[in-house]
Design a protein around this motif. Sequence first.
Motif: not given
Length: 65
Positions: A1-17
């Motif tokens: 789950i942690g790896e999935g969260i990290l992968a998805c965080l990198t895809r967010l727009l910078p401000a949202r991230r």
Amino acid sequence: IGEGILACLTRLLPARRQAVALYLQGHSSPETGKLLRWSLKRAENMIFRGLADLRHCLAGKGVTP
């Protein structure tokens, strides 16, 4: 789950991230706004939209609540 969260965080727009990262670390919306020098409304919106994007990305990876 942690790896999935990290992968998805990198895809967010910078401000949202930034907002979601602070939220996941336990910061409230007002704290996030102060740390990022945003209005409370912007902080709330970035967290809300960022979490929605994160959930959508995780669901696409098969990670659901």
